[in-house]
Design a protein around this motif. Sequence first.
Motif, PDB file in Angstrom:
ATOM      1  N   LEU A 258       0.913  -1.453  -0.053  1.00 60.82           N
ATOM      2  CA  LEU A 258       0.269  -0.043  -0.028  1.00 60.82           C
ATOM      3  C   LEU A 258       1.091   1.228   0.020  1.00 60.82           C
ATOM      4  O   LEU A 258       1.772   1.855   0.645  1.00 60.82           O
ATOM      5  N   PHE A 259       0.384   1.919  -0.663  1.00 58.70           N
ATOM      6  CA  PHE A 259       1.443   3.708  -1.131  1.00 58.70           C
ATOM      7  C   PHE A 259       0.550   4.722  -0.797  1.00 58.70           C
ATOM      8  O   PHE A 259      -0.314   5.207  -2.313  1.00 58.70           O
ATOM      9  N   ARG A 260       0.321   6.030  -0.320  1.00 56.83           N
ATOM     10  CA  ARG A 260      -0.187   6.307  -0.439  1.00 56.83           C
ATOM     11  C   ARG A 260      -2.572   6.652  -0.719  1.00 56.83           C
ATOM     12  O   ARG A 260      -2.338   6.657  -1.747  1.00 56.83           O
ATOM     13  N   GLU A 261      -2.159   5.305  -0.180  1.00 58.35           N
ATOM     14  CA  GLU A 261      -4.097   5.295  -0.262  1.00 58.35           C
ATOM     15  C   GLU A 261      -5.197   5.113   0.928  1.00 58.35           C
ATOM     16  O   GLU A 261      -4.610   5.276   1.923  1.00 58.35           O
ATOM     17  N   GLU A 262      -5.385   6.301   0.679  1.00 60.31           N
ATOM     18  CA  GLU A 262      -7.244   7.052   1.403  1.00 60.31           C
ATOM     19  C   GLU A 262      -7.922   6.340   1.591  1.00 60.31           C
ATOM     20  O   GLU A 262      -8.252   6.436   2.167  1.00 60.31           O
ATOM     21  N   ASP A 263      -8.494   5.571   0.535  1.00 57.75           N
ATOM     22  CA  ASP A 263      -9.831   5.803   0.173  1.00 57.75           C
ATOM     23  C   ASP A 263      -9.652   3.793  -0.168  1.00 57.75           C
ATOM     24  O   ASP A 263     -11.244   3.903  -0.009  1.00 57.75           O
TER      25      ASP A 263
END
Length: 628
Positions: A258-263
């Motif tokens: 995961l990398f820069r996964e907000e949603d």
Amino acid sequence: MSEHRLHLAEAKLAQAKARRGQPISHILMEEGRVAPTEMLGAMAEASRIGQSVPQVVVAEAIASREEVLEAQAQHFGALVLRRRDSPPDPAVIDRLPPEFCLEHGVLPWMRVGDTLLLATSRPDDFPDLLPLLPPDIGPVVMALALEADIHAEISARAGARLAEAAETWVPDEDSCRDLNRMTPRTRMLAIGAGLLCLVLLLLAPRLLFGAALLLALGSLVLAQLMKLAALAALPRRAPPVHATLPADPPLVSILVPLFREEDIAQTLVKRLSRLSYPKALLDVVLVLEAEDQLTRETLSRTRLPPWMRTIAVPPGRITTKPRALNYAYRFTRGQIVGIYDAEDAPAPDQITRVAGHFARAPAEVGCLQGILDYYNPRANWLSRCFTIEYASWFRILLPGLSRLGFVVPLGGTTVFFRRAVLEKVCGWDAHNVTEDADLGVRLARHGFRTELISSVTREEANNRFWPWIKQRSRWLKGYGITWWVHTRNPRRLWRDLGPKRFVGVQLLFLTTLVQFALAPVLWSFWLILMGLPHPLDPHLSRPLILGLTTLFLSAEAVSILIGLAALARSPHRALFAWVPTLFAYFPLGTLAIYKALWETLRNPFYWDKTQHGRSAPDRPGSDLPPEG
């Protein structure tokens, strides 16, 4: 060590020995931690899958890890050590290498007098561990600790070294990490090639254009023949395979970078919770970058099931998915290791199918690749074309190439490995931006086969113009780098693969790259149809123009045939009418490859991140592939 600390440790140890030998199940029930009916169910499940009762109790959230740890301590008469209460002694931690500690789930914690308290998260395996310890370690007594505490301490003490090892696990001769280190020889070759093209452009432009045309036509013909061969190699109807749990089901570790996964975090937990594989045999690791505060904060608000955990990768010289996978891999112990992406929605019985297939397959089958599909194919025209392309790749080309005995370039997700095989090939190349395709070639070079399984994972089609270009440019850049890495020593590649698979690698990678790069040369023939002059006018007779027209139309016909055949094997038959529009879709790859070429020169290891969670499923439930 202080006297107070020594007496405290001895008091806790004496208390733990009071119930020594009592079954853990009885201890948990007597203390009111688990109801008898729940324990009966846990014991039945443990017997069915051949695992310990504590492992099932934790995985099924019947009791917490801490409660089970306390019960184990009473059963074994051992001391419980917690990182927050009694941190490990830095003077003894280095008595065992971190790799050994991760493999066996132990950590040298402290000394009580001359005795070393060796903390373990796997007390049942402790007797088998003792002969493996160095002879000079001294007297050893088992203590218990949470695996999370052991991993956290190893990360804090040795994380930087493990991260550096993750960057260089693949040997130099098999890695692309020297790509940006130009030697005098490669510099002279590059300058010479550039000057040759410039001289031909100035003095003999028609010769240069004609050579480019021949190269483009040759790649076009070979690519279409390869597609037809793959289609012809497939059976008309694949025999049905039922998902059955093997007699001795293995522990399966799933890495999810995961990398820069907000949603996507909460949706990911929900989708992976659908997996029907026994949770006591499932170890899902969410792999985070240490500096990615956005994803870490998002996950801190998400309640993870007991069989799911996080690993943070320390910062390094590069930030790539394969580097993160190499690092996190050391913190797993599954006999099978799989990869999912953040937006993936696998079929519920997928892991069961994978475990069963590996149990039946010979040892040379080191990898299984599942089918990737999209849950938002009707979002727009781009998603429709992407869905057709994926259907062609995963339902026709890859299975066909596998049956023909060629090298299979892997997809980046829904791919599963035997652990011993990953060790043999040294994991992923941390610098390659298409680590999946590269690993597929290295598997073949080491004598392993990749087989395709019919289980489907749905994911999100990247259907916005510029993000699509960025994603495709990364794929094409990685394809070029992978071809260069494995072909820079052609004799060795020939020896490793043999003539047939050697030619297959050249065909697969070169035709893809050449077709996109030289597509404008083929587009130039539209000038003739529009009545405009063409650079090769003096050499274009009517029979030659008719022959080229027939060739172009035949290539389009093959693409349409493959697209229709792929959709016929998928649940997307409603997209049949969109197959002819692919002629306008594939030219986007030409924009992507020129971006890729520029990046290869400027920043070959740059990972252009694809954002997920931008396009919802077409309808409720479309992200759930059917079982069976």
